[in-house]
Design a protein around this motif. Sequence first.
Motif, PDB file in Angstrom:
ATOM      1  N   UNK A 107      32.004  94.995   6.539  1.00  0.00           N
ATOM      2  CA  UNK A 107      32.120  95.126   5.117  1.00  0.00           C
ATOM      3  C   UNK A 107      32.012  96.670   4.805  1.00  0.00           C
ATOM      4  N   UNK A 108      31.357  97.966   5.283  1.00  0.00           N
ATOM      5  CA  UNK A 108      30.718  98.659   5.056  1.00  0.00           C
ATOM      6  C   UNK A 108      32.453  99.697   6.097  1.00  0.00           C
ATOM      7  N   UNK A 109      33.040  99.015   6.276  1.00  0.00           N
ATOM      8  CA  UNK A 109      34.185  99.710   6.994  1.00  0.00           C
ATOM      9  C   UNK A 109      34.056 100.244   7.809  1.00  0.00           C
ATOM     10  N   UNK A 110      33.337 100.363   8.888  1.00  0.00           N
ATOM     11  CA  UNK A 110      33.179 101.494  10.083  1.00  0.00           C
ATOM     12  C   UNK A 110      33.924 101.301  11.161  1.00  0.00           C
ATOM     13  N   UNK A 111      34.734 101.028  11.297  1.00  0.00           N
ATOM     14  CA  UNK A 111      35.915 100.677  12.189  1.00  0.00           C
ATOM     15  C   UNK A 111      37.069 101.026  11.951  1.00  0.00           C
ATOM     16  N   UNK A 112      37.749 102.141  12.447  1.00  0.00           N
ATOM     17  CA  UNK A 112      39.131 102.642  12.314  1.00  0.00           C
ATOM     18  C   UNK A 112      40.393 101.527  12.582  1.00  0.00           C
ATOM     19  N   UNK A 113      41.333 101.766  12.535  1.00  0.00           N
ATOM     20  CA  UNK A 113      42.456 100.670  12.355  1.00  0.00           C
ATOM     21  C   UNK A 113      42.530 101.420  14.193  1.00  0.00           C
ATOM     22  N   UNK A 114      42.797  99.747  14.153  1.00  0.00           N
ATOM     23  CA  UNK A 114      42.916 100.050  16.128  1.00  0.00           C
ATOM     24  C   UNK A 114      41.837  99.786  17.112  1.00  0.00           C
ATOM     25  N   UNK A 115      40.342  99.911  16.330  1.00  0.00           N
ATOM     26  CA  UNK A 115      39.649 100.157  17.245  1.00  0.00           C
ATOM     27  C   UNK A 115      38.779  98.596  17.962  1.00  0.00           C
ATOM     28  N   UNK A 116      38.036  99.429  18.644  1.00  0.00           N
ATOM     29  CA  UNK A 116      38.014  98.038  19.759  1.00  0.00           C
ATOM     30  C   UNK A 116      36.831  98.054  19.760  1.00  0.00           C
ATOM     31  N   UNK A 117      35.885  96.111  19.957  1.00  0.00           N
ATOM     32  CA  UNK A 117      35.106  96.315  19.420  1.00  0.00           C
ATOM     33  C   UNK A 117      34.728  94.997  20.943  1.00  0.00           C
ATOM     34  N   UNK A 118      34.017  95.265  21.672  1.00  0.00           N
ATOM     35  CA  UNK A 118      33.495  94.754  23.143  1.00  0.00           C
ATOM     36  C   UNK A 118      32.303  93.844  23.168  1.00  0.00           C
ATOM     37  N   UNK A 119      32.822  92.279  23.855  1.00  0.00           N
ATOM     38  CA  UNK A 119      31.381  92.185  23.755  1.00  0.00           C
ATOM     39  C   UNK A 119      31.386  91.576  26.108  1.00  0.00           C
ATOM     40  N   UNK A 120      30.216  91.274  26.132  1.00  0.00           N
ATOM     41  CA  UNK A 120      29.922  91.062  27.998  1.00  0.00           C
ATOM     42  C   UNK A 120      29.261  89.082  27.895  1.00  0.00           C
ATOM     43  N   UNK A 121      30.109  89.114  28.185  1.00  0.00           N
ATOM     44  CA  UNK A 121      29.665  87.312  29.143  1.00  0.00           C
ATOM     45  C   UNK A 121      29.825  87.211  29.866  1.00  0.00           C
ATOM     46  N   UNK A 122      29.784  86.064  30.367  1.00  0.00           N
ATOM     47  CA  UNK A 122      30.179  85.225  31.786  1.00  0.00           C
ATOM     48  C   UNK A 122      30.137  83.853  32.188  1.00  0.00           C
ATOM     49  N   UNK A 123      31.404  83.274  32.617  1.00  0.00           N
ATOM     50  CA  UNK A 123      31.367  82.218  33.007  1.00  0.00           C
ATOM     51  C   UNK A 123      30.890  81.013  32.606  1.00  0.00           C
ATOM     52  N   UNK A 124      29.669  80.860  32.405  1.00  0.00           N
ATOM     53  CA  UNK A 124      29.049  80.022  32.299  1.00  0.00           C
ATOM     54  C   UNK A 124      29.131  79.275  30.927  1.00  0.00           C
ATOM     55  N   UNK A 125      29.404  80.252  30.329  1.00  0.00           N
ATOM     56  CA  UNK A 125      30.006  80.065  28.791  1.00  0.00           C
ATOM     57  C   UNK A 125      31.512  78.550  28.645  1.00  0.00           C
ATOM     58  N   UNK A 126      32.151  78.380  30.190  1.00  0.00           N
ATOM     59  CA  UNK A 126      33.048  77.626  29.916  1.00  0.00           C
ATOM     60  C   UNK A 126      32.816  76.780  31.121  1.00  0.00           C
TER      61      UNK A 126
END
Length: 279
Positions: free
Chosen positions: A135-154
């Motif tokens: 909504x704030x248009x805070x990230x440039x084109x081609x930007x990368x957002x990363x979260x950390x997960x664990x295999x217990x999700x699967x």
Amino acid sequence: MSYNLLANKKGIIFGALDPASIAWKIALKAKAEGADFTLTNTAVALRFGQLDDLAEQCNAKIIPADATDIADIEKLLQESMDHLGGKLDFILHAIGMSPNVRKKKGYTDLNYNFLNKTIDISALSLHKLLQTALKMDAVNQGGSILALSYIAAQRTFPDYGDMADAKATLESIVRNFGYHYGKHNQVRVNAVSQSPTPTTAGTGVNRFDKFLTFAQELSPLGNANAESCADYCVTLFSDLTRMVTMQTLYHDGGYSAMGMTPELLDLIHDTLQSQQNKG
Ligand code: NAI
């Protein structure tokens, strides 16, 4: 060794608490690769953690924010852009907390107020961050957002409790928001599913030391440590991975693809047999 992979890139790093934190290692690596970023954590974590040390090493501004609070996220995004001099190229979401796990409440005895907190902090915070940034248009084109997960999700890991549901939701948000953010502005959203790692959050899980040993023995490469996770994450912030999005990417020494090893099979079989012989 540094490759200048993140030269001229600006970002925000959530979740560094102390030197054991995965986000701490990622911050140091991002700095070494040429990035400029702000650091953020909750006010409580700032009081009890060691973020000042990291901020000094990275020459980074600290901006407090509770990742479940939209007003805090808006302020964080705006202040980060003002301070860094423009829109962002990467954001690391390295946030996880379960009051049920902390209070040793198992999966069949959950406190539902706690469960709401677990999901809000560990999963919905990612949606709130993505939605606010869009909504704030805070990230440039081609930007990368990363979260950390664990295999217990699967897969089922009984001791991981309600964090398993939080991580499953987190990975779903990565896929679903990844579509919208990709279409809208070519922004990428991914999750890195990391080996068990001895951090404050990690060691809160019941039988964590045994998890660590088991994963170490099952994985052909052994457990991936926080430092190697940081190496992987900087590649995902870089332009080298510009066509990767909506993925859960395993960074676990091969653990997720394994079934069994002959050594573990022998060990379990021999132990059970010797117990039966004694009985
Ligand atoms: P950590 O305890 O160092 O980091 C967790 C962070 O979450 C802390 O800095 C904490 O202050 C922050 N946090 C909690 N509530 C928050 C809120 N409301 N707003 C903003 N920040 C908040 O532990 P670790 O292990 O480095 O955790 C980082 C991420 O890695 C988490 O998503 C965790 O689930 C994930 N992960 C950890 C593994 C492990 O074995 N340690 C394995 C796989 C994934």
